[in-house]
Design an enzyme around this catalytic site. Structure first.
Site, PDB file in Angstrom:
ATOM      1  CG  ASP A  90     -22.198  40.856 -10.122  1.00 37.30           C
ATOM      2  OD1 ASP A  90     -22.137  40.030  -9.199  1.00 37.30           O
ATOM      3  OD2 ASP A  90     -22.893  41.888 -10.069  1.00 37.30           O
ATOM      4  CG  HIS A 107     -24.931  45.063  -9.220  1.00 41.79           C
ATOM      5  ND1 HIS A 107     -25.343  43.855  -8.691  1.00 41.79           N
ATOM      6  CD2 HIS A 107     -25.970  45.911  -9.093  1.00 41.79           C
ATOM      7  CE1 HIS A 107     -26.591  43.983  -8.252  1.00 41.79           C
ATOM      8  NE2 HIS A 107     -26.993  45.212  -8.488  1.00 41.79           N
ATOM      9  CG  HIS A 137     -19.442  46.578  -6.140  1.00 42.49           C
ATOM     10  ND1 HIS A 137     -19.626  47.034  -7.423  1.00 42.49           N
ATOM     11  CD2 HIS A 137     -20.508  45.769  -5.872  1.00 42.49           C
ATOM     12  CE1 HIS A 137     -20.749  46.528  -7.911  1.00 42.49           C
ATOM     13  NE2 HIS A 137     -21.289  45.749  -6.990  1.00 42.49           N
ATOM     14  CG  ASP A 150     -25.804  39.889  -9.387  1.00 47.40           C
ATOM     15  OD1 ASP A 150     -25.122  39.526 -10.361  1.00 47.40           O
ATOM     16  OD2 ASP A 150     -25.380  40.707  -8.535  1.00 47.40           O
TER      17      ASP A 150
END
Length: 309
Positions: free
Chosen positions: A162, A164, A125, A246
């Site tokens: 991931d 996200h 991120h 995740d």
């Protein structure tokens, strides 16, 4: 095949407040599972500190200096509501960067076939000048630039599974035709980026978003229909994985329904691409994964695939 596991105890010293999902127990869960006999043949090494020259290929010097200077001597500093600095954070993140670059060196110099870097905090991120989403520096971006600078690679692919979207990696390589960034992720979900229409300035961004509740069949379809064909045309010389776990069905921060075997499947398929174009060169870097059992079992499936193809 020889697979290298890169870790360092400093990863435990990045402390977050009670109840924060990105916590040292994540690494402890991985340590426990990699102590099992089935991983006895893993090569193991400790992550060195990242070199400043590697970091500033991605993040400007003033940003790096301000982040280091903001690291507290005691207590914690909140960069935002999710992203934390504690006294051990700078050492942890520089070891995470160093581990990723060290893994690239070991793979490129043919001392190992592939590598998994089990460090924290995660990185995907973090944008050029903006830490966010638990992330302080962008390890995979730094590793990609390190590979290009040291080994003269013309094409590096970063594949991110991931749950996200890796907005930071996308932003860093938005206008770069030498790095392909491809991602599956749940959408809508934090950080809100990752639409199919986001293809980058030169067409080297590939987003394959999934919907809440999607399971392994949709995950595999996204890879087979969008990501693998683009990897085939790009023909990378090194494959770097942003390995977040995740998307596991038990993860508390999202609602995809993947299971351990899905992570094993995608690892094997990515290794097939690497065998075809990269002489098998794969470097995998830990990102998310916040249910400890799901993280451990999924990472075990991922590393087992790296070990055995």
């Amino acid at each position: 095949m020889s697979t290298l596991l890169v870790t360092h105890p400093a990863g435990l010293d990045h402390l977050t407040p009670a109840g924060h999902p990105e916590r040292p127990d994540r690494l402890r869960a991985l340590d426990r599972i990699f102590e099992q006999e089935r991983f006895a043949t893993l090569l193991r090494d400790q992550a060195p500190r990242g070199e400043r020259d590697d970091i500033i290929r991605v993040h400007p010097e003033d940003f790096v200096d301000s982040l280091a200077e903001a690291t507290p001597h005691e207590g914690v500093v909140r960069i935002d509501s999710d992203t934390i600095l504690s006294p051990g954070s700078w050492e942890a993140v520089t070891r995470a960067v160093g581990g990723a670059c060290f893994a690239v060196d070991e793979v490129m110099e043919k001392r190992v076939t592939n590598a998994f870097v089990a460090m924290r905090p995660p990185g995907h991120h973090c944008e050029t000048r903006r830490p966010m989403g638990f992330c302080l520096l962008n390890q995979v971006a730094i590793a990609a630039r390190h590979a290009q600078a040291k080994y003269g690679l013309g094409r590096v692919a970063i594949v991110d599974f991931d749950v996200h979207h890796g907005n930071g990696t996308q932003e860093i390589f938005w206008a770069d035709d030498s790095v392909l960034y491809a991602s599956t992720h749940e959408m809508p979900l934090y950080p809100g980026s990752g639409a199919v229409s986001e293809i980058g300035a030169v067409g080297t961004i590939v987003n394959a978003p999934l919907r809440s509740g999607d399971a392994g069949d949709k995950f595999k379809e996204a890879f087979e229909s969008r990501i693998f064909p683009r990897l085939e045309t790009f023909r990378p010389e090194l494959l770097i994985i942003s390995a977040g776990f995740d998307a596991h069905k038990n993860d508390p921060l999202a609602s995809l329904r993947l299971v351990d075997t899905d992570f094993g499947w995608v690892t094997k398929r990515l290794m097939e691409v690497a065998d075809k174009y990269c002489d098998g060169r794969v470097v995998s870097v830990l990102e998310g994964g916040y249910d400890l059992e799901g993280l451990a079992s999924s990472a075990a499936a991922h590393v087992t695939a790296l070990m055995h193809g």
